[in-house]
Design a protein around this motif. Structure first.
Motif, short mmCIF file in Angstrom:
data_model
loop_
_atom_site.label_atom_id
_atom_site.label_comp_id
_atom_site.label_asym_id
_atom_site.label_seq_id
_atom_site.Cartn_x
_atom_site.Cartn_y
_atom_site.Cartn_z
N VAL A 1 0.86 -1.18 0.00
CA VAL A 1 0.00 0.00 0.00
C VAL A 1 0.89 1.22 0.00
O VAL A 1 1.79 1.36 0.83
N LEU A 2 0.65 2.10 -0.95
CA LEU A 2 1.39 3.35 -1.09
C LEU A 2 0.38 4.46 -0.90
O LEU A 2 -0.51 4.64 -1.73
N SER A 3 0.46 5.18 0.24
CA SER A 3 -0.62 6.11 0.56
C SER A 3 -0.14 7.36 1.27
O SER A 3 0.84 7.33 2.01
N GLY A 4 -0.87 8.43 1.06
CA GLY A 4 -0.65 9.67 1.79
C GLY A 4 -1.42 9.69 3.10
O GLY A 4 -1.22 10.56 3.95
N GLN A 5 -2.30 8.71 3.29
CA GLN A 5 -3.07 8.58 4.53
C GLN A 5 -2.23 7.75 5.50
O GLN A 5 -2.30 6.53 5.51
N THR A 6 -1.44 8.44 6.32
CA THR A 6 -0.44 7.74 7.13
C THR A 6 -0.75 7.66 8.61
O THR A 6 0.07 7.18 9.38
N ALA A 7 -1.93 8.10 9.01
CA ALA A 7 -2.30 7.97 10.43
C ALA A 7 -2.32 6.50 10.80
O ALA A 7 -2.63 5.64 9.96
N LEU A 8 -1.99 6.19 12.03
CA LEU A 8 -1.90 4.81 12.49
C LEU A 8 -3.16 4.02 12.16
O LEU A 8 -3.08 2.86 11.74
N LYS A 9 -4.33 4.64 12.29
CA LYS A 9 -5.58 3.92 12.02
C LYS A 9 -5.65 3.46 10.56
O LYS A 9 -6.18 2.40 10.26
N HIS A 10 -5.08 4.24 9.63
CA HIS A 10 -5.09 3.85 8.21
C HIS A 10 -4.11 2.70 7.95
O HIS A 10 -4.41 1.79 7.18
N VAL A 11 -2.96 2.76 8.61
CA VAL A 11 -1.98 1.68 8.47
C VAL A 11 -2.56 0.38 9.01
O VAL A 11 -2.45 -0.68 8.38
#
Length: 161
Positions: A91-101
């Motif tokens: 997953v390559l994402s700009g949404q990097t908050a722990l909940k997204h990971v």
């Protein structure tokens, strides 16, 4: 310093609904000598490409339209349409908050890499995926790579025997 890998024979399929990201990923992969890469804009295109020729690795963004990347990961892990459910997924994402990971991990992602991405960070993550394969788990509520990370070297009082 990480080992040098010859990625020339690696086949990577990337999924992102942003045309500029396609150009960037293609350039990054070419800089790493990945000459076999294909880009898709939607989940359905991804499934078509996976069925046409199974990739070695799928790279996906979390924010796809109309379907998001998390749903795509779950569908791949279910083996929908006959795709290889064991394909490693980055997953390559700009949404990097722990909940997204955690959401990506719990959907069955193999690894996560934050945007903006560079040749070095992408190279290192691919090397990590090669050198540290995780066993695949099939349970009633989860299909994907083992979500636990090995903790080595802990010598505290509560160390497991």
């Amino acid at each position: 310093m990480s080992k040098y890998y010859n990625f020339r024979n690696l086949d990577i399929l990337f999924v992102d609904d942003n045309k500029n990201m396609h150009s960037l990923l293609k350039s990054l992969l070419l800089a790493m000598n990945v000459v076999n890469s294909r880009g898709c804009y939607t989940s359905e295109e991804c499934f078509d490409c996976m069925l046409e020729e199974a990739p070695d690795i799928v790279i996906t963004d979390m924010s796809l339209n109309p379907e998001n990347g998390i749903d795509l990961i779950r569908r791949i892990r279910q083996g929908e349409k006959g795709v290889d459910r064991y394909t490693p997924i980055l997953v390559l994402s700009g949404q990097t908050a722990l909940k997204h990971v955690i959401t990506a991990r719990d959907a069955g992602a193999t690894e996560f890499l934050a945007k903006p991405v560079s040749v070095g960070s992408l190279h290192d993550r691919l090397v990590w995926m090669i050198e540290n394969p995780r066993p695949f788990i099939k349970a009633s509520t989860y299909i994907g790579p083992d979500r636990r990370r090995a903790m080595r070297g802990y010598e505290g009082m509560e160390r497991r025997q």
